[in-house]
Design an enzyme around this catalytic site. Structure first.
Site, PDB file in Angstrom:
ATOM      1  N   ALA A 135       0.826  -1.214   0.000  1.00  0.00           N
ATOM      2  CA  ALA A 135       0.000   0.000   0.000  1.00  0.00           C
ATOM      3  C   ALA A 135       0.857   1.260   0.000  1.00  0.00           C
ATOM      4  CB  ALA A 135      -0.927  -0.008   1.220  1.00  0.00           C
ATOM      5  N   GLU A 136       1.877   1.305   0.846  1.00  0.00           N
ATOM      6  CA  GLU A 136       2.712   2.507   0.904  1.00  0.00           C
ATOM      7  C   GLU A 136       3.471   2.702  -0.404  1.00  0.00           C
ATOM      8  OE1 GLU A 136       5.842   4.968   3.636  1.00  0.00           O
ATOM      9  OE2 GLU A 136       4.695   3.328   4.511  1.00  0.00           O
ATOM     10  N   SER A 137       3.898   1.625  -1.005  1.00  0.00           N
ATOM     11  CA  SER A 137       4.612   1.725  -2.284  1.00  0.00           C
ATOM     12  C   SER A 137       3.718   2.330  -3.358  1.00  0.00           C
ATOM     13  CB  SER A 137       5.106   0.346  -2.722  1.00  0.00           C
ATOM     14  OG  SER A 137       6.010  -0.180  -1.771  1.00  0.00           O
TER      15      SER A 137
END
Length: 141
Positions: free
Chosen positions: A60-62
């Site tokens: 998700a952060e990527s």
């Protein structure tokens, strides 16, 4: 949207030697309005053999960071993550998960993305939200 699931190159980004490469994350679509990637469950599990919640957060952060970086570039800025939260809805033991990031807010100083991660049956595995701050690019960046 293309049905082509081959990896795409993101301008100015190399995955060589990164956590994305280590976890087998492949970006299949990348634009400020939508970022899509896949990640294998195998190798990204916790001790019970289930997809690790931290792996979902990395995915998700990527995706949110890539979308934010592409948006930030239009202002000559770079994106840095400042907040992420995730709700894990169901367990996954095998196969591949797909993450789709769509913007909630695209501003001049911050961005927020919702990231929905699904399994191969298109069942929602995780919902995350990431917020990035857009800052002036350091010299040489």
């Amino acid at each position: 949207m293309s049905d082509d699931k081959t990896a795409v190159e993101v301008p100015g980004m190399s995955t060589e030697g990164t956590l994305l490469a280590l976890m087998g994350i492949e970006i299949t679509e990348a634009a400020p309005e939508r970022v899509v990637a896949t990640m294998p469950v195998k190798g990204n599990v916790q001790p019970y053999g289930l997809l690790h919640g931290g792996a979902s957060c990395v995915l998700a952060e990527s995706l949110g960071s890539i979308g934010s970086a592409l948006h930030a570039a239009t202002y000559g800025k770079v994106a840095v993550g400042v907040d992420i939260n995730a709700t894990h809805h169901r367990a996954v033991r095998e196969g591949v998960v797909t993450g789709v990031a769509t913007p909630v807010y695209l501003g001049r100083t911050t961005t927020s993305y919702e990231v929905v991660i699904t399994d191969e049956r298109d069942k929602r595995v995780c919902t995350a939200r990431i917020t990035c701050q857009l800052i002036q690019a350091p010299p040489g960046a």
